[in-house]
Every structure is written in structure tokens, then in C-alpha cells.
Write an enzyme that holds these catalytic residues in place. Structure first.
Site, PDB file in Angstrom:
ATOM      1  N   THR A  79     -33.338 -30.812 -60.849  1.00 46.54           N
ATOM      2  CA  THR A  79     -32.431 -29.659 -60.942  1.00 46.54           C
ATOM      3  C   THR A  79     -32.984 -28.510 -60.093  1.00 46.54           C
ATOM      4  OG1 THR A  79     -32.108 -30.396 -63.218  1.00 46.54           O
ATOM      5  CG2 THR A  79     -31.075 -28.326 -62.606  1.00 46.54           C
ATOM      6  N   ALA A 106     -35.712 -28.386 -67.621  1.00 51.53           N
ATOM      7  CA  ALA A 106     -36.193 -28.771 -68.963  1.00 51.53           C
ATOM      8  C   ALA A 106     -35.610 -30.149 -69.274  1.00 51.53           C
ATOM      9  CB  ALA A 106     -35.762 -27.758 -70.010  1.00 51.53           C
ATOM     10  N   GLU A 136     -46.520 -25.795 -65.247  1.00 53.90           N
ATOM     11  CA  GLU A 136     -45.261 -25.107 -65.594  1.00 53.90           C
ATOM     12  C   GLU A 136     -45.497 -24.082 -66.700  1.00 53.90           C
ATOM     13  OE1 GLU A 136     -41.973 -28.520 -64.414  1.00 53.90           O
ATOM     14  OE2 GLU A 136     -42.868 -28.588 -66.393  1.00 53.90           O
TER      15      GLU A 136
HETATM   16  C1  5RP Z   1     -41.235 -31.500 -65.001  1.00 56.14           C
HETATM   17  C2  5RP Z   1     -40.233 -30.883 -65.904  1.00 56.14           C
HETATM   18  C3  5RP Z   1     -38.835 -30.831 -65.416  1.00 56.14           C
HETATM   19  O1  5RP Z   1     -38.432 -29.507 -65.341  1.00 56.14           O
HETATM   20  C4  5RP Z   1     -37.973 -31.594 -66.366  1.00 56.14           C
HETATM   21  O2  5RP Z   1     -38.480 -32.912 -66.453  1.00 56.14           O
HETATM   22  C5  5RP Z   1     -36.515 -31.630 -65.927  1.00 56.14           C
HETATM   23  O3  5RP Z   1     -36.392 -32.381 -64.757  1.00 56.14           O
HETATM   24  P1  5RP Z   1     -34.999 -32.709 -64.080  1.00 56.14           P
HETATM   25  O4  5RP Z   1     -34.434 -31.413 -63.616  1.00 56.14           O
HETATM   26  O5  5RP Z   1     -35.352 -33.647 -62.965  1.00 56.14           O
HETATM   27  O6  5RP Z   1     -34.122 -33.370 -65.118  1.00 56.14           O
HETATM   28  O7  5RP Z   1     -40.512 -30.411 -66.969  1.00 56.14           O
HETATM   29  O8  5RP Z   1     -42.485 -31.549 -65.604  1.00 56.14           O
END
Ligand code: 5RP
Length: 245
Positions: free
Chosen positions: A41, A95, A115
Site C-alpha cells: 500500500t 497495517a 516501523e
Molecule cells: C510491514 C507492514 C506493512 O505495513 C503491512 O504488512 C501492510 O502491508 P501491505 O500494505 O503490503 O498489505 O507492517 O512490516
């Protein structure tokens, strides 16, 4: 997919992730230091941020993972490491799950430690998610905990003893997944987390756990992208207003 209202002949293909990622650019102002999250994302946010930088926007990015460093560098977004900034104005991150109280699970991409450090250094934290990430109760998504490789089996045993169903995360080669900080990840298959704050406090005190992916009270706003391209907002201010605080 949705129809562009300004040009009804044009059909735009966009999923919820792209819609939320692109919307986050509205939060960015000239001169800001911006925490750059990790994931698919955030990819869309970085794409539009890079477009704005190319048009003359001046910002400094602080990345939360090597993956984001690579992408931001390729797209010529100016960057500084966390240790070179005093404070971050805003962080935009993804997230894996978020609940109506703005708590969430992060770390699906394995970047939870950096993060969380970047989030804690930020004046404002915004999550960008697609609508499938919204849940009433956290826990369907396995909760990642980052553990030091030395003695990781001891931590796994401790988690097993508590009934948390830990599973060592593996990479595509079937070897332990190694984080940017050279740790392993255990994914806890909890199914439902009754009280995120008390679980977070409990995990904070387990020797060998460097960090966990429960982010409790650590975001101010969530931008939720829907498949038709519209983006909803859930903010801490709205929650406080509704509860009369
Ligand atoms: C990485 C994270 C990401 O923000 C979370 O996994 C969401 O990822 P995506 O946007 O690919 O669904 O916490 O450590």
C-alpha cells in the site's frame, strides 16, 4: 474500478490499496520530514510522492525498511536515516489489521521494529489500508514478534506454553526469514486478541522478544480505501468526539 467523475469516458482501475496510498499525499506539506512505511500500500504512496518531488515538492523521507530505502532511492525521494533527524512530522505506513479503536497489527512485511521506532518519533501517524484490513477484533492475522536468533527456540517454547501457537517465519528458500535488524520472526496464531493493550504489555517483558507487531494507540488516523476507489477516514479525534472526551 470506478468512473472518473471529471471525465466519464475514462474508467480508472484502482484497488483499495492504491486509493488509500494515493490519498495520503494530501497529508504532505512542503518542508516536512516524512516517515515512509513499508509494503504494497505504501508503494502507491511512494509513487505519488515521487511524482510530487519531481514537480518540485521538498521533503525528507525517513524509511522503515531496506525495501523502502531501495524504492525511494530509485524514485529519487530525498532520504535521511532515523538517526539524522530529531523528529518526524508525519509517518505514512500500512497495517495488516486495524480495529475501531485504532489499534492494529503490523509486521506482515517483517519491518515492525523499524516501523515502530519511526512511528514513535513521529508527530502524526497515518495508516493506509484497504477495507479488508478493517476488523472488529484483532487476531485473525498472525501477530509477528521479532526475536533475537540466539535462544529463539526458548522464546518459541515460552509462547507455546502460553498457548500462542508460534510459528517461525521462513523465507522462499525455506530458511528463517531475517529482518533488516538481523532478527527472526515468530508469527503467533492467536485467532482473537481480547485485550490488545495487556497482550502488548505482556510481550514487552519477555526476554528475547525485541519487538512485537501490536501497535496500541500508535496511529492518529487511518485512511481506508474501498474497491470503488473512495477513501474513508477513521481518526482519533472522531473517536474522542464520539465518546464525548
Ligand atoms: C510491514 C507492514 C506493512 O505495513 C503491512 O504488512 C501492510 O502491508 P501491505 O500494505 O503490503 O498489505 O507492517 O512490516
Amino acid at each position: 474500478m470506478f468512473l472518473d467523475r471529471q471525465n466519464t469516458n475514462r474508467v480508472i482501475f484502482m484497488d483499495g490499496k492504491e486509493a488509500a496510498g494515493r490519498k495520503a499525499i494530501d497529508e504532505i506539506r512542503e518542508g516536512m520530514t516524512v516517515g515512509l512505511g513499508t509494503g504494497s500500500t505504501v508503494y502507491y504512496f511512494l509513487q505519488v510522492l515521487a511524482e510530487k518531488v519531481a514537480e518540485g515538492l521538498s521533503i525528507t523521507g525517513v524509511a522503515t525498511s531496506q525495501k523502502t530505502v531501495k524504492l525511494a532511492t530509485e524514485w529519487q525521494i530525498p532520504m535521511k536515516p532515523l538517526n539524522s533527524v530529531d523528529q518526524i512530522d508525519i509517518t505514512i505506513d500500512g497495517a495488516d489489521e486495524c480495529d475501531p479503536s485504532l489499534n492494529g497489527i503490523k509486521g506482515g512485511g517483517g519491518a515492525l521494529l523499524y516501523e515502530k521506532l519511526v512511528a514513535k518519533a513521529s508527530k502524526k501517524r497515518v495508516w493506509i489500508v484497504d477495507s479488508r484490513k478493517e476488523v472488529e477484533q484483532l487476531g485473525s492475522f498472525p501477530l509477528p514478534i521479532e526475536v533475537i536468533p540466539f535462544g529463539w527456540k526458548q522464546v518459541r517454547q515460552a509462547m507455546e506454553n502460553k498457548g500462542y501457537r508460534p510459528e517461525l517465519r521462513l523465507n522462499e528458500q525455506g530458511e528463517p526469514f531475517v529482518t533488516d535488524a538481523h532478527h527472526y520472526i515468530l508469527d503467533l496464531h492467536l485467532r482473537a486478541i481480547q485485550d490488545p493493550a495487556s497482550l502488548a504489555a505482556e510481550l514487552d517483558h519477555v526476554t528475547g522478544i525485541v519487538e512485537h507487531g501490536l501497535f496500541v494507540g500508535m496511529t492518529d488516523e487511518i485512511l481506508i480505501g474501498y474497491p470503488d476507489g473512495h477513501v474513508g477516514t477513521l481518526s482519533r479525534k472522531d473517536i474522542l468526539r464520539r465518546s464525548g472526551k
